[in-house]
Enzyme design. Sequence first.
Site, PDB file in Angstrom:
ATOM      1  N   ASP A 161     -35.821   7.326 -45.907  1.00  0.00           N
ATOM      2  CA  ASP A 161     -36.775   7.784 -46.803  1.00  0.00           C
ATOM      3  C   ASP A 161     -36.126   8.457 -48.033  1.00  0.00           C
ATOM      4  O   ASP A 161     -36.876   8.079 -49.202  1.00  0.00           O
ATOM      5  CB  ASP A 161     -37.547   8.698 -46.007  1.00  0.00           C
ATOM      6  CG  ASP A 161     -38.259   8.399 -44.959  1.00  0.00           C
ATOM      7  OD1 ASP A 161     -38.729   7.209 -45.008  1.00  0.00           O
ATOM      8  OD2 ASP A 161     -38.567   9.022 -43.772  1.00  0.00           O
ATOM      9  N   ALA A 204     -42.143  21.411 -47.308  1.00  0.00           N
ATOM     10  CA  ALA A 204     -40.816  21.469 -46.576  1.00  0.00           C
ATOM     11  C   ALA A 204     -41.044  20.658 -45.391  1.00  0.00           C
ATOM     12  O   ALA A 204     -40.212  21.026 -44.529  1.00  0.00           O
ATOM     13  CB  ALA A 204     -40.373  22.652 -46.464  1.00  0.00           C
ATOM     14  N   GLY A 224     -46.495   7.176 -53.896  1.00  0.00           N
ATOM     15  CA  GLY A 224     -45.718   7.008 -52.775  1.00  0.00           C
ATOM     16  C   GLY A 224     -45.692   5.673 -52.162  1.00  0.00           C
ATOM     17  O   GLY A 224     -44.966   5.546 -51.460  1.00  0.00           O
ATOM     18  N   LYS A 247     -39.420  10.874 -34.980  1.00  0.00           N
ATOM     19  CA  LYS A 247     -38.178  10.866 -35.915  1.00  0.00           C
ATOM     20  C   LYS A 247     -37.050  11.769 -35.420  1.00  0.00           C
ATOM     21  O   LYS A 247     -36.058  11.319 -35.485  1.00  0.00           O
ATOM     22  CB  LYS A 247     -38.472  11.407 -37.157  1.00  0.00           C
ATOM     23  CG  LYS A 247     -39.409  10.160 -38.129  1.00  0.00           C
ATOM     24  CD  LYS A 247     -39.886  10.583 -39.605  1.00  0.00           C
ATOM     25  CE  LYS A 247     -40.391   9.392 -40.193  1.00  0.00           C
ATOM     26  NZ  LYS A 247     -40.496   9.560 -41.808  1.00  0.00           N
TER      27      LYS A 247
END
EC number: 1.1.1.25
Length: 284
Positions: A107, A130, A250, A71
Amino acid sequence: MKLDGYTRLAAVVANPIKHSISPFIHNRAFEATATNGAYVAWEIEASDLAETVANIRRYQMFGINLSMPYKEQVIPYLDELSDEARLIGAVNTVVNENGNLIGYNTDGKGFFKCLPSFTISGKKMTLLGAGGAAKSILAQAILDGVSQISVFVRSVSMEKTRPYLDKLQEQTGFKVDLCALEYVSELQARIAESDLLVNATSVGMDGQSSPVPENIVLPETLLVADIIYQPFETPFLKWARSQGNPAVNGLGMLLYQAAEAFQLWTGKEMPTEEIWQSLTEKYQ
């Protein structure tokens, strides 16, 4: 599914990725919208990333999705970045606009779209973790007008996390509060004043562990979300539901981030209700 000389490809690129649900989602969407496309999973080595991105132009693909560990690594090979991708510092969707490769991160948008009857604007959020998913949720919440964010990480991760939050503040003027997960009284206090509690860690994927102590008391109106979708109900979600709180896994985030990417590629809306039914039947 129609496959011929005019079929355009899209792919998800990562390592590992053969387990991905994304081909199921996108190929259902191509079929349902009568789009002549096909979606595959490409498990590649880091040394092949530049050539893989070049193939988007070469084969006139719709584009690609990216998952770990590419990513961030993909960014130097792109022509442009969207606002949220620049803010997050990571890309999960590349769109081929006539040979111009634009990086997006869907996302965060996907996460907030999957929450039932909830908007983050003016609300308070407590976020556990995080990592990459947490960063996308953080950035999107700020872009959408959240009023307060408390991020909890393990004390050993505080030093590593702070520079990203400082960078976010420089770019947006929004200050995120960073706290240690071990300080249970502070965690309780922040949760008590929150509208949304999110587990963006991998804790719970084993079906046994939870990121928070069970003696934490949740306010009645708190919405609880977990980015994990396998297992379908994590111990974290089971615990939240046992207190009477609405709780979301999710799988919806996965679907709605895919829907955002699909619209960027095709200009068409993904039939999310139809695909959600297929997803829950297959993976619940």
